[in-house]
Design an enzyme around this catalytic site. Structure first.
Site, PDB file in Angstrom:
ATOM      1  N   HIS A   1      21.395  61.004  56.709  1.00  6.89           N
ATOM      2  CA  HIS A   1      21.551  62.401  57.509  1.00  6.89           C
ATOM      3  C   HIS A   1      22.841  62.577  58.160  1.00  6.89           C
ATOM      4  CE1 HIS A   1      16.968  62.299  57.277  1.00  6.89           C
ATOM      5  NE2 HIS A   1      17.431  63.505  56.572  1.00  6.89           N
TER       6      HIS A   1
ATOM      7  N   ASP B   1      22.226  59.711  60.715  1.00  7.32           N
ATOM      8  CA  ASP B   1      22.001  58.182  60.268  1.00  7.32           C
ATOM      9  C   ASP B   1      23.727  57.617  59.909  1.00  7.32           C
ATOM     10  OD1 ASP B   1      19.331  58.368  58.902  1.00  7.32           O
ATOM     11  OD2 ASP B   1      19.684  59.165  57.460  1.00  7.32           O
TER      12      ASP B   1
HETATM   13  C1  GLO Z   1      10.967  66.295  53.907  1.00  7.85           C
HETATM   14  C2  GLO Z   1      12.137  66.409  53.037  1.00  7.85           C
HETATM   15  C3  GLO Z   1      13.480  65.160  53.329  1.00  7.85           C
HETATM   16  C4  GLO Z   1      14.354  65.762  53.328  1.00  7.85           C
HETATM   17  C5  GLO Z   1      15.944  65.179  53.595  1.00  7.85           C
HETATM   18  C6  GLO Z   1      17.000  65.504  53.765  1.00  7.85           C
HETATM   19  O1  GLO Z   1       9.691  66.513  53.985  1.00  7.85           O
HETATM   20  O2  GLO Z   1      12.081  65.971  52.226  1.00  7.85           O
HETATM   21  O3  GLO Z   1      13.260  63.980  53.536  1.00  7.85           O
HETATM   22  O4  GLO Z   1      14.949  65.723  51.609  1.00  7.85           O
HETATM   23  O5  GLO Z   1      15.982  65.099  55.705  1.00  7.85           O
HETATM   24  O6  GLO Z   1      17.342  66.363  53.852  1.00  7.85           O
END
Ligand code: GLO
Ligand code: MG
Length: 344
Positions: free
Chosen positions: A49, A52
């Site tokens: 993210h 992150d």
């Molecule tokens: C939630 C999503 C989440 C995304 C992550 C990347 O349901 O799967 O995990 O994949 O935040 O954007």
């Protein structure tokens, strides 16, 4: 050759185990310590993210964003790791409470676009062209709260603004039909790719398919993947598993539906996904009950199951498949698949 596959996960996949009904059950592991887990578990790609990569993104100057992202780039390089993508985490900010790009509040919409542009700058500084858009709160709790036609227009405007911000950025939309919203505007890969083709630069908009999200939409994940693969637009995957229609479980790959997992691996093999050098992402969640010292098993096990299934796909007797298809004897084909999976 199964080792041709490149695996990735995100730091959020090693978690403290909090759920809507209870607090964390495991201590927080700092980001640097999580990086050590990648090597230990045989993962090369790091999914990030924006926050992150650079904490408190909104408060940082452009120079600070560059500096901190550059520092992370060297840290990853030093560990032999590759940043796969950056995803703007719009859903945790109070300004994104009712969605970002599709909020009724023009200031919130502008913030969402500006924040995503910052995430693109972070991606560029890290050296990755891929941005994942999980459109978490782009949707409604009640239909009457938004004009959906207008919302689709705003979503397209946002995509175009992001494409214009950086000439090389590629947007992989991660569809999900619900959670946190009751109804999301981009529930399937079909919706995502329609948006891609309407955008200012269709070649730079594709998708990421997550197993659990496809299941929540009542669809087969391998067919969702095939739809994107046929268009050359499967730019990443979030493999996991889902036991029926309930909250998004992110179970270990193959844990609920082994045959479904086999078919996802089969479709990736048919497309020579490994040959594209794109990552196999595992968006799996540690079970809440798991003790801290064994809280990485969901990642290790998911990767192991994936690789076992690659072997299963490759060793399936082709002549049996061809004979059954030629004879249109799909009962025989089904039994052959089940026996193969059971090890006969
Ligand atoms: C939630 C999503 C989440 C995304 C992550 C990347 O349901 O799967 O995990 O994949 O935040 O954007
Ligand atoms: Mg995901």
């Amino acid at each position: 050759m199964a080792s041709n596959y490149r695996f990735s996960f995100g730091p959020w996949n090693i978690s403290e185990g909090a759920d809507p009904f209870g607090p964390p059950v495991r201590p927080t592991i700092e980001f640097g310590k999580k990086l050590a887990a990648y090597k230990r578990l045989g993962f090369e790609g790091v999914q990030l993210h924006d926050d992150d990569a650079v904490p408190n993104v909104d408060q940082k100057s452009a120079a600070e964003l560059q500096r901190e992202a550059a520092a992370l780039k060297s840290l990853l390089e030093g560990e032999g790791l590759v940043p796969e993508f950056v995803a703007p985490r719009l859903w945790e900010d109070p300004r994104g409470v009712d969605g970002g790009y599709t909020s009724n509040d023009p200031q919130a919409r502008q913030w969402a676009i500006d924040r995503t542009k910052r995430a693109i700058d972070i991606a560029a500084a890290l050296g990755t062209k891929l941005m994942v858009l999980w459109l978490a709160r782009e949707g409604t709790y009640i239909r009457e709260s938004k004009n959906a036609i207008q919302a689709y227009g705003w979503q397209l405007e946002a995509v175009n603004a992001l494409l214009a911000h950086h000439p090389e950025i590629q947007l992989a939309i991660e569809p999900k039909p619900n959670e946190p919203m009751d109804q999301a505007y981009v529930p399937t890969i079909g919706h995502a790719l329609a948006l891609a083709y309407r955008s200012a630069d269709p070649a730079r908009v594709g998708g990421l398919i997550e197993t659990a999200h496809a299941r929540l939409a009542g669809l087969d994940p391998s067919d969702e993947m095939a739809f994107a693969l046929a268009a050359g637009k499967l730019w990443s995957v979030h493999l996991n598993d889902q036991n029926g229609l309930k909250f998004d479980q992110d179970k270990s790959f193959g844990a609920a539906d082994l045959r479904g997992a086999y078919n996802q691996v089969r479709i990736l093999e048919l497309a020579d996904y490994a040959g594209t050098r794109r990552f196999v992402g595992l968006d799996v969640k540690t079970m809440r009950t798991q003790k801290a010292d064994v809280a990485e098993k969901h990642l290790a096990n998911s990767k192991a199951i994936f690789l076992r299934l690659v072997e299963k796909v490759r060793s399936f007797p082709r002549q049996v498949e061809q004979q059954c298809i030629a004879a249109r004897d799909y009962e025989a084909l089904e039994l052959a698949v089940l026996e193969h999976l059971m090890g006969k």
